[in-house]
Design an enzyme around this catalytic site. Structure first.
Site, mmCIF file in Angstrom:
data_model
loop_
_atom_site.group_PDB
_atom_site.id
_atom_site.type_symbol
_atom_site.label_atom_id
_atom_site.label_comp_id
_atom_site.label_asym_id
_atom_site.label_seq_id
_atom_site.Cartn_x
_atom_site.Cartn_y
_atom_site.Cartn_z
ATOM 1 N N GLU A 183 19.461 -21.495 -3.815
ATOM 2 C CA GLU A 183 18.928 -20.741 -3.639
ATOM 3 C C GLU A 183 20.227 -19.413 -3.991
ATOM 4 O O GLU A 183 20.215 -18.592 -4.699
ATOM 5 C CB GLU A 183 18.018 -20.324 -2.702
ATOM 6 N N LYS A 219 21.057 -17.577 -7.115
ATOM 7 C CA LYS A 219 21.446 -15.483 -6.663
ATOM 8 C C LYS A 219 22.628 -15.104 -7.428
ATOM 9 O O LYS A 219 22.917 -14.542 -8.200
ATOM 10 C CB LYS A 219 21.483 -15.486 -5.699
ATOM 11 N N LYS A 267 12.431 -10.271 -15.713
ATOM 12 C CA LYS A 267 11.445 -10.506 -14.933
ATOM 13 C C LYS A 267 10.188 -11.433 -14.227
ATOM 14 O O LYS A 267 10.320 -12.448 -13.527
ATOM 15 C CB LYS A 267 11.009 -9.186 -13.485
ATOM 16 N N CYS A 308 0.675 -1.453 -0.368
ATOM 17 C CA CYS A 308 0.194 0.061 -0.007
ATOM 18 C C CYS A 308 0.559 1.326 0.159
ATOM 19 O O CYS A 308 1.963 0.716 0.484
ATOM 20 C CB CYS A 308 -0.823 0.157 1.507
ATOM 21 N N ARG A 360 5.091 0.092 -6.256
ATOM 22 C CA ARG A 360 5.034 -0.609 -5.162
ATOM 23 C C ARG A 360 3.787 -1.566 -5.442
ATOM 24 O O ARG A 360 4.008 -2.869 -4.248
ATOM 25 C CB ARG A 360 4.717 -0.097 -3.265
ATOM 26 N N ASN A 417 -1.799 2.430 6.476
ATOM 27 C CA ASN A 417 -1.146 1.076 5.446
ATOM 28 C C ASN A 417 -0.603 -0.416 6.719
ATOM 29 O O ASN A 417 -0.842 0.708 8.501
ATOM 30 C CB ASN A 417 0.285 1.751 5.219
ATOM 31 N N GLY A 418 -0.664 -1.383 6.715
ATOM 32 C CA GLY A 418 -0.410 -2.200 7.718
ATOM 33 C C GLY A 418 -0.808 -2.645 7.971
ATOM 34 O O GLY A 418 -2.234 -2.963 7.359
ATOM 35 N N TRP A 450 -3.061 -2.354 -1.551
ATOM 36 C CA TRP A 450 -2.486 -4.813 -1.964
ATOM 37 C C TRP A 450 -3.336 -4.667 -0.665
ATOM 38 O O TRP A 450 -2.952 -4.419 0.210
ATOM 39 C CB TRP A 450 -1.374 -3.770 -1.741
ATOM 40 N N HIS A 503 30.026 -37.940 -3.720
ATOM 41 C CA HIS A 503 29.968 -38.506 -5.244
ATOM 42 C C HIS A 503 30.403 -38.394 -6.376
ATOM 43 O O HIS A 503 29.425 -38.901 -7.165
ATOM 44 C CB HIS A 503 27.819 -39.274 -4.672
ATOM 45 N N GLU A 514 23.090 -15.603 -11.318
ATOM 46 C CA GLU A 514 22.126 -14.609 -12.600
ATOM 47 C C GLU A 514 22.868 -13.299 -11.559
ATOM 48 O O GLU A 514 22.658 -12.758 -13.221
ATOM 49 C CB GLU A 514 21.127 -14.340 -11.737
HETATM 50 O O1 M6R Z 1 7.753 -15.655 -10.896
HETATM 51 P P1 M6R Z 1 8.195 -16.257 -10.455
HETATM 52 O O2 M6R Z 1 8.047 -16.848 -9.558
HETATM 53 O O3 M6R Z 1 6.994 -17.953 -10.567
HETATM 54 O O4 M6R Z 1 8.961 -17.193 -11.697
HETATM 55 C C1 M6R Z 1 10.092 -18.209 -11.954
HETATM 56 C C2 M6R Z 1 11.476 -17.586 -11.964
HETATM 57 O O5 M6R Z 1 11.499 -17.118 -12.974
HETATM 58 C C3 M6R Z 1 12.373 -16.540 -10.872
HETATM 59 O O6 M6R Z 1 12.133 -16.783 -9.802
HETATM 60 C C4 M6R Z 1 13.554 -16.966 -11.118
HETATM 61 O O7 M6R Z 1 14.133 -17.998 -10.854
HETATM 62 C C5 M6R Z 1 14.663 -14.968 -10.398
HETATM 63 N N1 M6R Z 1 15.030 -13.746 -11.481
HETATM 64 C C6 M6R Z 1 15.508 -16.055 -9.414
HETATM 65 O O8 M6R Z 1 16.016 -15.103 -8.770
#
Ligand code: M6R
Length: 603
Positions: free
Chosen positions: A479, A483, A598, A2, A27, A99-100, A75, A502, A486
């Site tokens: 993960e 990160k 994204k 929000c 936002r 908000n909140g 939101w 292994h 990427e």
């Molecule tokens: O919007 P989503 O969570 O469905 O997207 C899935 C992936 O494309 C997303 O998590 C991607 O791996 C990110 N860029 C990772 O940082």
């Protein structure tokens, strides 16, 4: 999430409010509204969907005189994104934006209803305006009525209130949600939940502290905390909108890492009660006949599912499997009706996840989505949705979306454990205590960030990174590696620590960087011996652990050692910061890494 704006002055009030809301669009929101007090009238407008709808609705309305107004982008958290639930909320003679989350709104609502107050919306916010009017009726003093109102509120809030019984003032309060008040050289007053709404308007601003409340009229701001009037700590406002949106951070990703504490508070608010987890969106009957769970997602969302599958089996004792959506779609999966199909997605638009969801729906399975974007395609298709409340995530590399997904799934595992009786109330209470502390666990301390900044210079080369961990720390390793790769374009893999011998250990030499996740509360000795094996082969070790590890080349000491999830969230932040700092040192575009988008809406 929000957004709030407010204005007192004689410029075009409507335009100033709409303009401010526009700056807060980034936002994320699903409805918007404004209320303007001019002369003796309050005019209010609300619209669902994009701000353009509100602009259209207000097209024939104009403001000319001195007055004031408040505005909001919502939101949805409590109640659907409808006009009735959009802010401002009204009483008999006052309007409020908020908000909140007001945690005790149900108790307050019952109290007000028993006194004859009629509620129009499903929101927690509406109690604020009715409480204010109730106190005004008895005290006949708007300032005192506002103070009494604020005293009754529990939870997080940033509030603006206008009322016909005081045509000079906007009343405000802040606790746990950001709020800024500022003025220009003419004494016009501006409010915003973020700098971005005030840029180009206010010249100097005050960032309100938690517990602050007060009122403002043209040329005058009064702030109180705990009954004491405060000095006004005004600061000049910077003039660049994009950097205001970044809030002083170098990249959106960095800002989003720092926001995790705030958004995790939003994620748990209203859902974590004293002894149980509650989701407004779910009822126990939804789980009738469910014998197994199938998670399906991509990328980071897949990693969050993988981590939480451990919790579903351990806590709720329900068989749980996890599939990458692009694999699931083409494997002719056996879909059984006793399976709850849960998709996880930040955007709600990922093509593979969406198609997998349609397959499950067409096969007659019950479906649930864990999603950050209301009204997205996935949300519209799933039978039920739990929103993660991360707010808009701009950095392509997902951070706060991951944190909130894990949190929602963890809460869901406890919700199921409660239904199935696989955990006692005492055990659930214990978990709830830990959940309540997680927002503090992810606060980024300067010392930690500085250390990672310095240390990152040693990790800009080499022939690869192995992030290793066990149990839930294995998906966290995945993960962490995702990160890094990427945004740094360095090769990184996540691996179960016990699997290294292994095969992958053959790669070990001093140019192989191992990021070892070594929590104290889960299989510490096992992981330690796996890391020792790598060290014996001369791999370079960066150990992340609460326990000193003498074979580490680099060591980041963590603070939490009592609960795996506290350790998980603390280590999550460290891996995010490491990726960020390596990428910055390599001169990459952190927020928009090459070849990535994204939202992946194609196969
Ligand atoms: O919007 P989503 O969570 O469905 O997207 C899935 C992936 O494309 C997303 O998590 C991607 O791996 C990110 N860029 C990772 O940082």
């Amino acid at each position: 999430m929000c957004g709030i704006v407010g204005y007192i002055g004689s410029d075009n009030i409507k335009e100033i409010l709409l303009d401010g809301l526009k700056e807060l669009e980034y936002r994320g929101y699903d409805s918007a509204g404004i209320a303007i007090l001019e002369e003796d009238e309050i005019n209010s407008f609300k619209a669902v969907g994009k701000l353009k709808n509100l602009v259209d609705k207000t097209a024939s309305f104009s403001t000319n005189a001195q007055g004031m107004g408040i505005g909001h982008t919502r939101w949805a958290t409590h109640g659907k994104p409808t006009e009735l639930n959009a802010h401002p909320h009204l009483g008999e003679f006052s309007y409020v934006v908020h908000n909140g989350i007001i945690e005790n709104y149900q108790e307050l609502k019952k109290e007000l209803q028993s006194e004859g107050v009629n509620f129009l919306s499903q929101t927690d916010t509406e109690v604020i305006v009715h409480l204010f009017e109730k106190y005004y009726h008895t005290l006949q003093d708007p300032k005192k009525a506002f103070v009494e109102t604020v005293k009754r509120l529990k939870g997080a809030y940033a509030i603006l209130l206008i009322t016909k019984v005081d045509k000079d003032r906007i009343f405000f309060a802040k606790n746990g949600s950001p709020m800024i008040v500022g003025n220009d050289e003419n004494g016009d007053i501006y409010f915003g939940s973020s700098d971005a709404a005030l840029i180009g308007k206010a010249k100097e601003v005050i960032y309100l502290d938690d517990g602050d409340y007060g009122w403002s009229s043209l040329g005058n701001i009064e702030i109180y905390n705990d009954g004491t009037k405060k000095e006004l700590n005004k600061k000049p406002l910077i003039g660049d909108k994009v950097s205001a949106q970044k809030g002083g951070f170098r990249f959106f990703m960095e800002k989003e890492i720092y926001e995790q504490s705030e958004v995790l508070s939003d994620t748990i608010m209203g859902r974590v009660l004293d002894e149980e987890i509650k989701f407004e969106e779910l009822d126990k009957s939804f789980f009738e006949g469910i014998e197994r769970i199938q998670f399906c997602a991509c990328g980071t969302s897949y990693n969050s599912a993988l981590a939480c599958a451990y919790l579903f089996e351990r806590d709720a004792k329900i068989p749980t499997s996890v599939e990458i959506a692009s694999e699931f779609r083409y494997k002719d999966p056996l879909l059984q009706k006793d399976t709850l199909f849960i998709v996880i997605s930040q955007s709600g638009e990922t093509a593979d996840t969406l198609e997998a969801l349609k397959m499950a729906r067409d096969a007659g399975l019950k479906t649930l989505s864990i999603c950050n974007v209301d009204n997205s395609s996935i949300v519209r298709i799933a039978d039920r949705t739990l929103l993660t409340r991360a707010g808009i995530e701009k950095g392509v590399a997902s951070t706060k979306a991951f944190a909130t997904q894990v949190m929602v799934l963890w809460m869901l595992s406890l919700y199921l454990a409660d239904i199935k009786g696989t955990m006692s109330r005492e055990e659930i209470k214990g978990e709830i205590e830990v959940i309540r502390h997680i927002p503090k666990t992810v606060v980024v301390e300067d010392r930690l960030h500085e250390k990672i900044k310095r240390l990152s210079k040693r990790y800009l080369h080499g022939h690869g990174f192995f992030y290793i961990g066990r149990d839930i720390f294995y998906p966290l390793a995945l993960e962490g590696a995702l990160k890094l790769k990427e945004i740094s374009y360095l090769h990184a893999e996540g691996y179960p620590a016990g699997e290294m011998k292994h095969g992958p250990i053959a790669l070990a030499d001093s140019e192989l960087f191992t990021i070892a996740l070594m929590p104290k509360s889960l299989h510490y000795d096992k992981v330690k011996s796996n890391v020792e094996e790598l060290s014996a082969r001369d791999a370079t070790i960066l150990a992340i652990s609460p326990e000193e590890f003498e074979l580490a080349d680099d060591f980041i000491k963590t603070k939490h050692a009592d609960h795996p999830m506290s350790e998980f969230f603390e280590m999550m932040v460290i891996t995010q910061l490491l990726a960020l700092e390596v990428s910055i040192r390599l001169g990459n575009d952190v927020d928009m890494p090459r070849n990535l988008a994204k939202s992946v809406t194609v196969e």
